[in-house]
Motif scaffolding. Structure first.
Motif, PDB file in Angstrom:
ATOM      1  N   PHE A  48       5.758   8.747 -12.974  1.00 55.98           N
ATOM      2  CA  PHE A  48       5.266  10.017 -13.505  1.00 55.98           C
ATOM      3  C   PHE A  48       6.359  11.082 -13.460  1.00 55.98           C
ATOM      4  N   ILE A  49       7.047  11.166 -12.334  1.00 54.20           N
ATOM      5  CA  ILE A  49       8.109  12.171 -12.181  1.00 54.20           C
ATOM      6  C   ILE A  49       9.217  11.945 -13.201  1.00 54.20           C
ATOM      7  N   LYS A  50       9.564  10.692 -13.426  1.00 53.14           N
ATOM      8  CA  LYS A  50      10.617  10.382 -14.393  1.00 53.14           C
ATOM      9  C   LYS A  50      10.208  10.788 -15.806  1.00 53.14           C
ATOM     10  N   SER A  58       0.811  -1.209   0.000  1.00 51.38           N
ATOM     11  CA  SER A  58       0.000   0.000   0.000  1.00 51.38           C
ATOM     12  C   SER A  58       0.848   1.264   0.000  1.00 51.38           C
ATOM     13  N   ARG A  59       2.119   1.135   0.342  1.00 51.49           N
ATOM     14  CA  ARG A  59       3.047   2.267   0.300  1.00 51.49           C
ATOM     15  C   ARG A  59       3.914   2.240  -0.952  1.00 51.49           C
ATOM     16  N   ILE A  60       4.379   1.062  -1.300  1.00 51.29           N
ATOM     17  CA  ILE A  60       5.328   0.931  -2.410  1.00 51.29           C
ATOM     18  C   ILE A  60       4.662   1.191  -3.760  1.00 51.29           C
ATOM     19  N   LYS A  61       3.497   0.608  -4.001  1.00 51.91           N
ATOM     20  CA  LYS A  61       2.872   0.736  -5.322  1.00 51.91           C
ATOM     21  C   LYS A  61       2.505   2.171  -5.672  1.00 51.91           C
ATOM     22  N   PRO A  62       1.860   2.947  -4.769  1.00 55.21           N
ATOM     23  CA  PRO A  62       1.587   4.346  -5.109  1.00 55.21           C
ATOM     24  C   PRO A  62       2.859   5.163  -5.318  1.00 55.21           C
ATOM     25  N   THR A  63       3.895   4.868  -4.531  1.00 54.15           N
ATOM     26  CA  THR A  63       5.160   5.595  -4.675  1.00 54.15           C
ATOM     27  C   THR A  63       5.799   5.282  -6.015  1.00 54.15           C
ATOM     28  N   GLU A  64       5.741   4.025  -6.440  1.00 55.29           N
ATOM     29  CA  GLU A  64       6.272   3.659  -7.755  1.00 55.29           C
ATOM     30  C   GLU A  64       5.536   4.388  -8.866  1.00 55.29           C
ATOM     31  N   THR A  86      14.380   7.946  -4.763  1.00 52.93           N
ATOM     32  CA  THR A  86      14.688   7.830  -6.191  1.00 52.93           C
ATOM     33  C   THR A  86      14.358   9.131  -6.919  1.00 52.93           C
ATOM     34  N   ALA A  87      13.416   9.904  -6.385  1.00 52.60           N
ATOM     35  CA  ALA A  87      13.018  11.164  -7.032  1.00 52.60           C
ATOM     36  C   ALA A  87      14.204  12.109  -7.199  1.00 52.60           C
TER      37      ALA A  87
END
Length: 320
Positions: free
Chosen positions: A101-103, A90-96, A153-154
């Motif tokens: 998108f940012i990339k 629930s934390r990893i998937k939204p962050t990915e 990673t951002a």
């Protein structure tokens, strides 16, 4: 300002959205907020735009700030292996999704604020912990650390970021206080274990105020002056990454919390749940209840944030 929020409809995201919109309206400043959602039919305020994660993959919109708050409640149920996987996913998937998108986007956000928790420090009793403190390894640390490391990673894409490690958030609409109100109002509330474990908390009003403060500070020309070596995280390039403890400056013992809450509600607090029973009831998750953490907001105060509700009594009385 355009802000994209994952977890926008949640306990913190909704309060943040309401407050920053109120402030910007009062100052006649332009503000547009978008909530990320998996359900496009989800109810939401009329002045909030909704975007699904699928839509995000092809969106050409730009956002000055991204606020990453999505994540299932760590204390909502017993930590079975399946539940641990859910908490992580629930934390990893939204962050990915946000990182993809940012990339891809040509106009990068000016700041990513990514959620975490004081669980990153692990169980360390009554030892004072600041942003420069180390950690003890347990599940809560691993959960927070994997989330933080992924979010960092951002910075590889040139996006500055702030990680906010949140303590127990106090407000009757949700969180721990929301769950405790009913038993305490019935007069069956009481301390947990021996009551000496330290509880690092923050009012929801101050959490929101601190989040807005961090965003506004980092978007100013002198943002670099708000960081110190104590709260700066190592990155692969020169892009700034900092961490803030979002806790009040006056942590309390569970005993003090219990008595203060009982006095606020005008109810007795005679009952107590011993450690062995808490461990029997909640298993590994009982560490959140019986093991304390004394986490202090050193970076936030050094940056100049002034708490509106620095004591637990003020935080509770502010709800009346």
């Amino acid at each position: 300002m355009n802000i994209l929020i994952s977890g926008g409809s949640g306990f913190l995201g909704s309060a943040f959205s309401n407050e920053i919109m109120s402030r910007y309206r009062a100052q006649n400043k332009a503000l547009h907020i978008t909530w990320l959602t998996r359900d496009s039919s989800q109810a939401h305020p009329n002045d909030i735009e909704m975007m699904t994660y699928d839509e995000l993959t092809s969106s050409d919109k730009s956002f000055e700030v991204v606020l990453n708050l999505a994540g299932a409640g760590i204390a909502d149920s017993r930590w079975s292996d399946e539940r641990k996987e859910q908490l992580m996913a629930s934390r990893i998937k939204p962050t990915e999704s946000l990182l993809a998108f940012i990339k891809r986007t040509s106009i990068k956000p000016k700041l990513l604020v990514s959620g975490s928790a004081i669980g990153w420090y692990g169980t360390q009793g009554d030892k004072p912990l600041t942003e420069s403190s180390g950690f003890e390894t347990d599940f809560a640390h691993r959960l927070c650390n994997e989330w933080e490391q992924l979010a960092l990673t951002a910075t590889e894409y040139g996006v500055p970021m702030a990680i906010v490690r949140t303590g127990v958030v106090i407000h009757p609409e949700g969180g721990m206080l929301g769950k405790l109100l009913t038993p305490f109002k019935m007069g069956v509330g009481g301390q947990l274990g021996d009551g000496q474990q330290i509880m690092s908390w923050i009012s929801r009003e101050d959490w929101v105020g601190a989040a807005i403060f961090i965003i506004e500070q980092h978007l100013t020309d002198d943002a670099s002056s708000q960081t110190t070596h104590e709260n700066t995280l190592q990155t692969t390039n020169d892009t700034t990454a900092v961490v803030y403890n979002l806790t009040a400056p006056n942590p309390v013992t569970n005993h003090t919390f219990t008595k203060t809450l009982g006095a606020w509600l005008h109810r007795p607090t005679f009952f107590a749940l011993p450690n062995f029973l808490l461990k029997l009831m909640f298993g590994e998750m009982s560490t959140l209840l019986v093991d304390g953490q004394k986490v202090l907001p050193q970076a936030l105060q050094s940056a100049g944030y002034e708490f509106q509700q620095p004591t637990l009594k003020q935080a509770l009385e502010g709800q009346k």
